[in-house]
Design an enzyme around this catalytic site. Sequence first.
Site, mmCIF file in Angstrom:
data_model
loop_
_atom_site.group_PDB
_atom_site.id
_atom_site.type_symbol
_atom_site.label_atom_id
_atom_site.label_comp_id
_atom_site.label_asym_id
_atom_site.label_seq_id
_atom_site.Cartn_x
_atom_site.Cartn_y
_atom_site.Cartn_z
ATOM 1 N N ASN A 209 22.581 30.895 44.859
ATOM 2 C CA ASN A 209 23.592 31.263 43.860
ATOM 3 C C ASN A 209 24.924 30.620 44.227
ATOM 4 O O ASN A 209 25.021 29.874 45.206
ATOM 5 C CB ASN A 209 23.707 32.784 43.750
ATOM 6 C CG ASN A 209 24.098 33.404 45.076
ATOM 7 O OD1 ASN A 209 25.202 33.212 45.551
ATOM 8 N ND2 ASN A 209 23.159 34.133 45.691
ATOM 9 N N ASP A 278 17.706 38.640 45.121
ATOM 10 C CA ASP A 278 16.841 39.818 44.997
ATOM 11 C C ASP A 278 15.371 39.455 45.188
ATOM 12 O O ASP A 278 14.565 40.286 45.595
ATOM 13 C CB ASP A 278 17.036 40.459 43.618
ATOM 14 C CG ASP A 278 18.405 41.133 43.522
ATOM 15 O OD1 ASP A 278 18.825 41.743 44.529
ATOM 16 O OD2 ASP A 278 19.054 41.022 42.462
ATOM 17 N N LYS A 288 6.498 18.968 49.603
ATOM 18 C CA LYS A 288 7.253 18.899 48.356
ATOM 19 C C LYS A 288 6.306 18.963 47.149
ATOM 20 O O LYS A 288 5.264 18.299 47.144
ATOM 21 C CB LYS A 288 8.023 17.569 48.336
ATOM 22 C CG LYS A 288 8.948 17.420 47.186
ATOM 23 C CD LYS A 288 9.694 16.088 47.277
ATOM 24 C CE LYS A 288 10.360 15.834 45.937
ATOM 25 N NZ LYS A 288 10.830 14.471 45.819
ATOM 26 N N PRO A 306 14.058 42.674 50.760
ATOM 27 C CA PRO A 306 14.523 44.004 51.173
ATOM 28 C C PRO A 306 16.000 44.173 50.822
ATOM 29 O O PRO A 306 16.742 43.198 50.745
ATOM 30 C CB PRO A 306 14.333 43.983 52.700
ATOM 31 C CG PRO A 306 14.252 42.557 53.084
ATOM 32 C CD PRO A 306 13.723 41.806 51.901
ATOM 33 N N ASP A 307 16.400 45.414 50.622
ATOM 34 C CA ASP A 307 17.802 45.724 50.313
ATOM 35 C C ASP A 307 18.528 45.969 51.642
ATOM 36 O O ASP A 307 18.380 47.032 52.259
ATOM 37 C CB ASP A 307 17.855 46.974 49.415
ATOM 38 C CG ASP A 307 19.285 47.321 49.016
ATOM 39 O OD1 ASP A 307 20.231 46.840 49.672
ATOM 40 O OD2 ASP A 307 19.440 48.089 48.047
ATOM 41 N N ILE A 308 19.285 44.996 52.081
ATOM 42 C CA ILE A 308 19.912 45.058 53.415
ATOM 43 C C ILE A 308 20.884 46.239 53.491
ATOM 44 O O ILE A 308 20.812 47.074 54.395
ATOM 45 C CB ILE A 308 20.658 43.733 53.728
ATOM 46 C CG1 ILE A 308 19.694 42.555 53.618
ATOM 47 C CG2 ILE A 308 21.307 43.781 55.106
ATOM 48 C CD1 ILE A 308 20.344 41.181 53.611
ATOM 49 N N PHE A 324 29.498 45.467 47.732
ATOM 50 C CA PHE A 324 30.183 44.706 46.683
ATOM 51 C C PHE A 324 29.272 44.673 45.463
ATOM 52 O O PHE A 324 28.045 44.740 45.593
ATOM 53 C CB PHE A 324 30.456 43.270 47.152
ATOM 54 C CG PHE A 324 31.842 43.096 47.731
ATOM 55 C CD1 PHE A 324 32.147 43.582 48.992
ATOM 56 C CD2 PHE A 324 32.836 42.444 47.007
ATOM 57 C CE1 PHE A 324 33.414 43.435 49.532
ATOM 58 C CE2 PHE A 324 34.108 42.285 47.528
ATOM 59 C CZ PHE A 324 34.395 42.782 48.785
HETATM 60 O O1 PMT Z 1 31.539 34.078 48.159
HETATM 61 P P1 PMT Z 1 32.561 33.974 47.053
HETATM 62 O O2 PMT Z 1 32.434 32.691 46.294
HETATM 63 O O3 PMT Z 1 33.954 34.249 47.539
HETATM 64 O O4 PMT Z 1 32.202 35.125 45.986
HETATM 65 C C1 PMT Z 1 32.328 36.460 46.356
HETATM 66 C C2 PMT Z 1 31.248 37.344 45.707
HETATM 67 C C3 PMT Z 1 31.441 37.328 44.193
HETATM 68 C C4 PMT Z 1 29.848 36.841 46.052
HETATM 69 C C5 PMT Z 1 31.466 38.779 46.293
HETATM 70 O O5 PMT Z 1 32.770 39.226 45.954
HETATM 71 C C6 PMT Z 1 30.459 39.775 45.710
HETATM 72 O O6 PMT Z 1 30.693 40.410 44.687
HETATM 73 N N1 PMT Z 1 29.296 39.951 46.398
HETATM 74 C C7 PMT Z 1 28.193 40.851 45.959
HETATM 75 C C8 PMT Z 1 27.365 40.160 44.929
HETATM 76 C C9 PMT Z 1 26.426 41.133 44.173
HETATM 77 O O7 PMT Z 1 26.647 41.455 43.084
HETATM 78 O O8 PMT Z 1 25.516 41.635 44.868
HETATM 79 P P2 PMT Z 1 24.335 42.607 44.281
HETATM 80 O O9 PMT Z 1 24.720 43.323 43.066
HETATM 81 O O10 PMT Z 1 23.111 41.800 44.235
HETATM 82 O O11 PMT Z 1 24.253 43.607 45.467
HETATM 83 C C10 PMT Z 1 25.036 44.791 45.603
HETATM 84 C C11 PMT Z 1 25.341 44.998 47.049
HETATM 85 O O12 PMT Z 1 24.112 45.097 47.815
HETATM 86 C C12 PMT Z 1 26.097 43.883 47.707
HETATM 87 O O13 PMT Z 1 26.957 44.471 48.643
HETATM 88 C C13 PMT Z 1 25.028 43.033 48.394
HETATM 89 O O14 PMT Z 1 25.532 42.347 49.536
HETATM 90 C C14 PMT Z 1 24.025 44.076 48.793
HETATM 91 N N2 PMT Z 1 22.626 43.605 48.794
HETATM 92 C C15 PMT Z 1 22.041 43.162 47.646
HETATM 93 C C16 PMT Z 1 20.721 42.769 47.662
HETATM 94 C C17 PMT Z 1 20.017 42.801 48.872
HETATM 95 N N3 PMT Z 1 18.753 42.409 48.931
HETATM 96 N N4 PMT Z 1 20.612 43.222 49.993
HETATM 97 C C18 PMT Z 1 21.897 43.615 49.968
HETATM 98 O O15 PMT Z 1 22.475 43.989 51.016
#
Ligand code: PMT
Length: 397
Positions: A209, A278, A288, A306-308, A324
């Site tokens: 991404n 995800d 390849k 996994p969801d860290i 975030f």
């Molecule tokens: O890196 P930049 O270009 O500065 O951009 C910053 C950012 C937009 C990436 C950052 O500000 C941000 O929003 N990061 C979270 C992105 C997101 O929406 O994540 P999510 O909705 O997939 O996950 C929610 C939360 O769970 C996040 O804290 C993520 O780190 C965590 N997560 C998600 C999936 C997963 N498998 N494990 C996780 O820990």
Amino acid sequence: MELAEKCLVLGVTGGIAAYKAAELVRLLVREGASVQVVMTEAATHFVTPVTFQALSGRPVFTDQWDPRIANNMAHIELSRTADALLIAPASADCLAKLANGLADDLLTTMVLARDCALHVAPAMNRQMWENPATIRNLATLRADGVNIFGPACGDQACGETGPGRMLEPEEILGEVISHFQPKHLAGKRLLLTAGPTFEAIDPVRGITNLSTGKMGYAIARAAREAGAQVTLVSGPVALSCPPGVKRIAVTSALEMHAEVHRQIAGNDVFVAVAAVADYRPARPLDQKIKKGAQTQPPAIELRQNPDILGDIAALPQPPLCVGFAAESERLAEYAESKRRSKRIPLIVGNLIADGFGGEQNTLTLFDDDGQHPLPPAPKIALARLLVARIAALLEKR
Ligand code: PMT
């Protein structure tokens, strides 16, 4: 105005980088600092005091016998109101004097007489920088608690290339601002994730991404500034590691998950800033994928990662967990639902259009007290506000 009400003495020593000190004065003043310039005699051969006087709005001092100081104790008078003394550029000769406590001009006498922090931004030819005497002097200065900013590596005025270039004025300004930050995470340990993950499809292709890591790296920097011991588990990005931060590079979500679990013990805070994929291809190929003769594009079977953050928050005694959420719409609704489903006290919401890639961001904090929008600002400024919020939550625990 990050330096409002701060008084700085800027010492300028003899070196071609003295011309960059003029720009540094402009930047410090723009951030609200009062800047008193003190030059060595050698520095006046490169830039005149008039330049610094015009930019700082104050008379420049070069001589310890300057009759403008009524009691003739310029070294005391000028340093007593200073919140910090910064020497930029700091020549090899100046560093040698400071390391040995010599005081044979106004600047070096002030350094000995000061009761505030001392920062130096060295600038010299690469051979001078690598000379054993300079290495010894720097070790002494570090041991004495002097903060060394840089130097950088690159083209030098003498035509050679290597280490010894003074940091750029913007970088020195950033270092000065860092040192003035309140130490509200002193003694705490903070682990965070940043950047994207990369899920291999074959040896040259993958799912990833647009995260650049800028937001996460800014938080790592702000937490370090605030006195925390910081470990950053980072996906693939093109950023350099913030000073004083331990970085562990990973590629995929599975690697990030494993590394976070290896590092988590003993941390007070876990901040998940990474944009973690995800899903990953169920069976990445060793070779390849060839276009071949098939008419249908190949299907890629995906498996959930996994969801860290969720897993860390579910530990029997979790650290303070901060998540975030980057959303394209309905920020409050989706961020709050992520906060509840992951059972974390604080989630930071940003719109995709604001958050990914840029230098600025617009954040809203969601916690048990509701939502708290922060004004649009550079990522480092927002990171400092977030760190202050984290410190306040830690106090309440
Ligand atoms: O890196 P930049 O270009 O500065 O951009 C910053 C950012 C937009 C990436 C950052 O500000 C941000 O929003 N990061 C979270 C992105 C997101 O929406 O994540 P999510 O909705 O997939 O996950 C929610 C939360 O769970 C996040 O804290 C993520 O780190 C965590 N997560 C998600 C999936 C997963 N498998 N494990 C996780 O820990």
